[in-house]
Design a protein around this motif. Structure first.
Motif, PDB file in Angstrom:
ATOM      1  N   VAL A 102      11.983 -12.274  47.041  1.00 20.29           N
ATOM      2  CA  VAL A 102      13.004 -12.596  46.061  1.00 20.29           C
ATOM      3  C   VAL A 102      13.825 -13.774  46.584  1.00 20.29           C
ATOM      4  N   GLY A 103      13.978 -14.804  45.750  1.00 19.01           N
ATOM      5  CA  GLY A 103      14.701 -15.999  46.153  1.00 19.01           C
ATOM      6  C   GLY A 103      16.111 -16.056  45.610  1.00 19.01           C
ATOM      7  N   GLU A 104      16.691 -17.246  45.655  1.00 17.22           N
ATOM      8  CA  GLU A 104      18.080 -17.451  45.260  1.00 17.22           C
ATOM      9  C   GLU A 104      18.323 -17.235  43.766  1.00 17.22           C
ATOM     10  N   ASP A 105      17.269 -17.317  42.954  1.00 16.35           N
ATOM     11  CA  ASP A 105      17.453 -17.154  41.508  1.00 16.35           C
ATOM     12  C   ASP A 105      17.940 -15.750  41.154  1.00 16.35           C
ATOM     13  N   ALA A 106      17.606 -14.783  41.998  1.00 14.91           N
ATOM     14  CA  ALA A 106      17.994 -13.394  41.715  1.00 14.91           C
ATOM     15  C   ALA A 106      19.420 -13.158  42.201  1.00 14.91           C
ATOM     16  N   SER A 107      20.373 -13.750  41.522  1.00 11.47           N
ATOM     17  CA  SER A 107      21.773 -13.657  41.933  1.00 11.47           C
ATOM     18  C   SER A 107      22.672 -13.469  40.728  1.00 11.47           C
ATOM     19  N   PRO A 108      23.777 -12.744  40.919  1.00 16.90           N
ATOM     20  CA  PRO A 108      24.789 -12.666  39.860  1.00 16.90           C
ATOM     21  C   PRO A 108      25.558 -13.992  39.776  1.00 16.90           C
ATOM     22  N   THR A 109      26.330 -14.159  38.734  1.00 16.69           N
ATOM     23  CA  THR A 109      27.158 -15.358  38.619  1.00 16.69           C
ATOM     24  C   THR A 109      28.635 -14.979  38.643  1.00 16.69           C
ATOM     25  N   ILE A 110      29.432 -15.918  39.147  1.00 16.39           N
ATOM     26  CA  ILE A 110      30.877 -15.736  39.239  1.00 16.39           C
ATOM     27  C   ILE A 110      31.525 -16.861  38.424  1.00 16.39           C
ATOM     28  N   THR A 111      32.461 -16.507  37.547  1.00 14.98           N
ATOM     29  CA  THR A 111      33.143 -17.500  36.724  1.00 14.98           C
ATOM     30  C   THR A 111      34.648 -17.389  36.935  1.00 14.98           C
ATOM     31  N   TYR A 112      35.272 -18.530  37.176  1.00 14.49           N
ATOM     32  CA  TYR A 112      36.722 -18.573  37.303  1.00 14.49           C
ATOM     33  C   TYR A 112      37.237 -19.861  36.645  1.00 14.49           C
ATOM     34  N   ASN A 113      38.240 -19.700  35.815  1.00 14.83           N
ATOM     35  CA  ASN A 113      38.874 -20.848  35.183  1.00 14.83           C
ATOM     36  C   ASN A 113      37.855 -21.718  34.456  1.00 14.83           C
ATOM     37  N   PHE A 131      35.447 -13.498  36.423  1.00 18.02           N
ATOM     38  CA  PHE A 131      34.444 -12.846  35.575  1.00 18.02           C
ATOM     39  C   PHE A 131      33.088 -12.829  36.293  1.00 18.02           C
ATOM     40  N   PHE A 132      32.324 -11.757  36.063  1.00 22.13           N
ATOM     41  CA  PHE A 132      31.029 -11.601  36.717  1.00 22.13           C
ATOM     42  C   PHE A 132      29.940 -11.316  35.684  1.00 22.13           C
ATOM     43  N   THR A 133      28.785 -11.905  35.900  1.00 22.39           N
ATOM     44  CA  THR A 133      27.611 -11.605  35.079  1.00 22.39           C
ATOM     45  C   THR A 133      26.530 -11.068  36.007  1.00 22.39           C
ATOM     46  N   ALA A 155      28.383  -5.445  39.601  1.00 21.72           N
ATOM     47  CA  ALA A 155      29.768  -5.898  39.583  1.00 21.72           C
ATOM     48  C   ALA A 155      30.422  -5.511  38.251  1.00 21.72           C
ATOM     49  N   THR A 156      31.736  -5.407  38.237  1.00 25.60           N
ATOM     50  CA  THR A 156      32.450  -5.219  36.972  1.00 25.60           C
ATOM     51  C   THR A 156      32.412  -6.524  36.176  1.00 25.60           C
ATOM     52  N   ASP A 157      32.642  -6.445  34.878  1.00 29.18           N
ATOM     53  CA  ASP A 157      32.611  -7.655  34.065  1.00 29.18           C
ATOM     54  C   ASP A 157      33.772  -8.603  34.396  1.00 29.18           C
ATOM     55  N   LYS A 158      34.904  -8.003  34.743  1.00 31.99           N
ATOM     56  CA  LYS A 158      36.098  -8.821  34.980  1.00 31.99           C
ATOM     57  C   LYS A 158      36.946  -8.155  36.055  1.00 31.99           C
ATOM     58  N   ARG A 159      37.591  -8.984  36.874  1.00 30.02           N
ATOM     59  CA  ARG A 159      38.421  -8.432  37.943  1.00 30.02           C
ATOM     60  C   ARG A 159      39.578  -9.388  38.236  1.00 30.02           C
ATOM     61  N   THR A 160      40.770  -8.841  38.303  1.00 30.78           N
ATOM     62  CA  THR A 160      41.917  -9.633  38.749  1.00 30.78           C
ATOM     63  C   THR A 160      42.114  -9.385  40.241  1.00 30.78           C
TER      64      THR A 160
END
Length: 677
Positions: free
Chosen positions: A108-119, A179-181, A204-209
């Protein structure tokens, strides 16, 4: 005459400085963080790109983690995750021998990763500042928009999954809404045990403060399930606790303390690698080499000869159980006909490997008798005695007219010529006779004890008379009768305490055969050093052997060089199998051999019986002390300390506060510890 003397002097000087040049340690990538971890700081690193790999294991999973850092310090990781108990069907385009390596595994390579979104921006934690190895593998990413991501990888010690734990820390002064996907992948494959499901997913949760200076953690799982097993049962916190508990036990047992922090740390790391590679199997718990190729199987060299005799001293229950299960499996497969014993039982023990006699009976006689004396268990000894007895009689039957034990090969399995009778098989048989004689006394088998002692003396004479030879101008050993090139296994007599040819043998090993990667398999002038074959196991045996025969300073200088390279160099942090074969994988039994340099080499621990152990300790110049705490001797935890006192050594042995030995001995002398508790 003066001309020839001058020429000899020049050649000697050239040889001397060449040897020094070979020992120069390549620039270290890593530094000691403490004696339980190493760190590579990349903030000012200019030796990029760089790539390496490390293996980590639990009872139902093993993972070889390949990581690469490019010139911009971007990290990429490929996880080769292996599920040893899930045997797969051969592919139609593969050769039949692949069935011996048919483990369910996924890369499994780097493509198998969650995403993190901020601002409203995707946070890509690709660049890294540092890496830490501590029994787990941790990557510290460069902060992005005030968020610092740390990834820590570790296997479940009991279940079928690998964890990549993400920690996201807010290093800014204000709270952040992140935010997490999640990522999710499931693949199915039919194998011998049914439908295998490969699962990769983040949780991961969908959103976290996240408040300032606080962190949020979530796992990415790389696992497999079978039948009623569920991926929802994966638990990264439970797996982390298991891994920490495993490491804590190894930090508490067989604890080495010397003035050399690098050796202390590599000794600890070697305990990890030797002990983690233990797998559930149809044979019970078994130790296996790993390395991407060898799981839920046992071998007469790696498990019987290398790791089995070490595990009693460690006091780790799973390891001792795995060692006994190995010997038991060979016991159950003593041939009923007049033939050699299988040399391995592969893939859950279902494939006995019996097409070649590698001198395995000699390995078994030596490894089993030494293990039993070291663990001091009468019931195990009675049960396994028939295996030792059969192995010794088989070797005795296989002797040639000169008394050397014949075998088709050695543990190199035909990679290089061994003749009809090689030094390895005869020397291991000698060791088997010596330790079996002592074991027979404990079992009240006086006739066998006397017979084996006599045969041991005879075999020592055979080793001298049949294999003793002048090679490259040195009084050492030829590996077999027609042998003309120096070989690595000439070190074996030294490990058994045979010192008649030690000067020539040590010169051959540490001057002629020595390279920056340790000892070559063979000194062949037609093969460039950079292309020559080396296997760490011979280097580890040679270092132990040199210490065993009293050449501690010579061995320590080489051990220091070797340890620096393996722990802090460009491929870390364990002893390796071989090069070029298998690309220097971290096979686990080699790490057991590293530990035996200290236990059997530097301390000279040698069981004389269940209640008596001989110590022949040494300290290199510059060392004033050495201690080994919680070393298990005949099942009892003991503390051994060696301190230099006015040109002598003060040896102290305690068991739970009770002093068993407190004695000053001459350097090079031996002393006996009576520990019948």
């Amino acid at each position: 005459m003066k001309k020839y003397f001058h020429l000899f002097s020049l050649l000697f000087i050239f040889s001397f400085y060449s040897s020094i040049a070979q020992d120069l340690v390549s620039p270290n990538f890593w530094k000691l963080s403490d004696e339980k971890s190493i760190v590579w700081d990349l903030t000012n690193e200019d030796r990029l790109p760089h790539k390496d790999n490390i293996e980590m294991s639990g009872r139902k999973v093993s993972a070889i983690l390949y990581y690469e850092i490019d010139e911009e310090k971007n990290l990429s990781i490929t996880k080769d995750v292996i599920f040893p108990q899930l045997r797969t069907y051969n592919k139609s385009n593969e050769p039949d021998w692949k069935k011996y390596r048919a483990y369910f595994r996924k890369k499994v390579g780097e493509d198998a990763s969650p995403t993190i979104t901020y601002n409203e921006k995707l946070i890509i934690p690709s660049k890294i500042d540092s890496i830490k190895i501590s029994g787990m593998l941790t990557f510290y990413c460069t902060p992005v928009n005030g968020l610092q991501v740390t990834k820590t990888l570790y296997p479940s010690m009991e279940n079928r999954y690998l964890v990549e734990k993400w920690d996201i820390k807010n290093i800014d002064a204000a709270e952040k809404e992140v935010f997490f996907t999640n990522y999710s992948l499931q693949q199915k494959e039919l194998g011998y045990k049914g439908i295998y499901r490969h699962e990769v997913y983040s949780d991961a949760t969908d959103k976290r403060t996240i408040a300032p200076n606080e962190s949020y953690s979530f796992p990415v799982y790389y696992g497999a399930t079978l039948k009623e097993e569920k991926a929802s049962d994966f638990d990264f916190n439970s797996a982390l606790m298991q891994r920490k508990q495993f490491l804590k036990e190894l930090q508490s047992n067989l604890v080495l303390n010397t003035p050399d922090a690098v050796i202390n740390t590599l000794f600890y790391f070697s305990k990890i690698r030797a002990s983690e590679s233990i797998f559930d199997s149809s044979m019970g718990l078994v130790h296996s080499p790993g390395g991407g190729n060898y799981y839920t199987g046992i071998w007469a060299n790696d498990q019987v000869e290398y790791s089995g005799p070490f595990f009693p001293y460690l006091g780790y229950e799973n390891a001792s159980t795995a060692a006994f299960n190995t010997y038991k499996k060979f016991l159950e497969n003593i041939p009923t006909e007049d033939t050699h014993i299988p040399y391995a039982f592969e893939v859950d023990g279902i494939f006995p490997m019996k097409h070649l006699d590698r001198g395995d009976a000699a390995m078994i006689a030596y490894g089993t008798s030494l293990y039993l004396l070291s663990i001091g268990d009468m019931e195990q000894s009675k049960k396994l005695w028939p295996l030792i007895e059969w192995s010794i009689e088989y070797c005795h039957k296989m002797r040639n007219a000169a008394g050397a034990v014949q075998s088709e090969s050695d543990e190199m399995e035909g990679r290089i010529e061994t003749g009809t009778a090689n030094l390895s098989t005869s020397t291991l048989y000698y060791g088997g006779l010596k330790y079996a004689s002592r074991l027979a006394k404990e079992l009240k088998l006086a006739k066998a004890a006397a017979l084996y002692a006599t045969r041991a003396n005879e075999m020592e004479a055979v080793i001298e008379n049949y294999f003793g030879s002048t090679m490259e101008g040195l009084e050492t050993y030829k590996y077999f009768e027609e042998n003309t090139l120096l070989r690595h296994w000439i070190c074996l007599p030294l490990t058994m305490g045979i010192d008649k040819r030690k000067e020539g043998t040590l010169a051959a090993l540490f001057e002629k055969l020595w390279t920056k990667n340790g000892i070559l398999v063979e000194l062949n002038p037609e093969v460039p050093v950079e292309d020559a074959i080396f296997w760490d196991r011979a280097t580890l045996y040679a270092l132990r052997g040199a210490m065993r025969v009293g050449e501690v300073d010579l061995a320590y200088n080489k051990l220091k060089s070797y340890s620096q390279k393996r722990l802090l160099g460009d491929h870390v942090p364990y002893a390796i199998e071989a090069y070029p074969e298998n690309n220097m994988k971290h096979l686990s039994a080699e790490s057991a051999l590293y530990c035996r340099i200290i236990t059997e080499g530097l301390l000279g621990i040698e069981p004389m019986g269940f209640n008596k152990t001989q110590l022949s300790p040494s300290l290199p110049d510059g060392w004033d002390f050495l201690s080994l705490k919680n070393v298990f001797i005949a099942g009892a935890p003991m503390d051994i300390s060696i301190n230099r006192r006015k040109g002598k050594l003060l040896v102290r042995v305690e068991n739970k506060g009770q002093v068993l030995l407190n004695k000053t001995i001459k350097i090079g002398a031996s002393t006996l510890v009576n520990h019948g508790l």
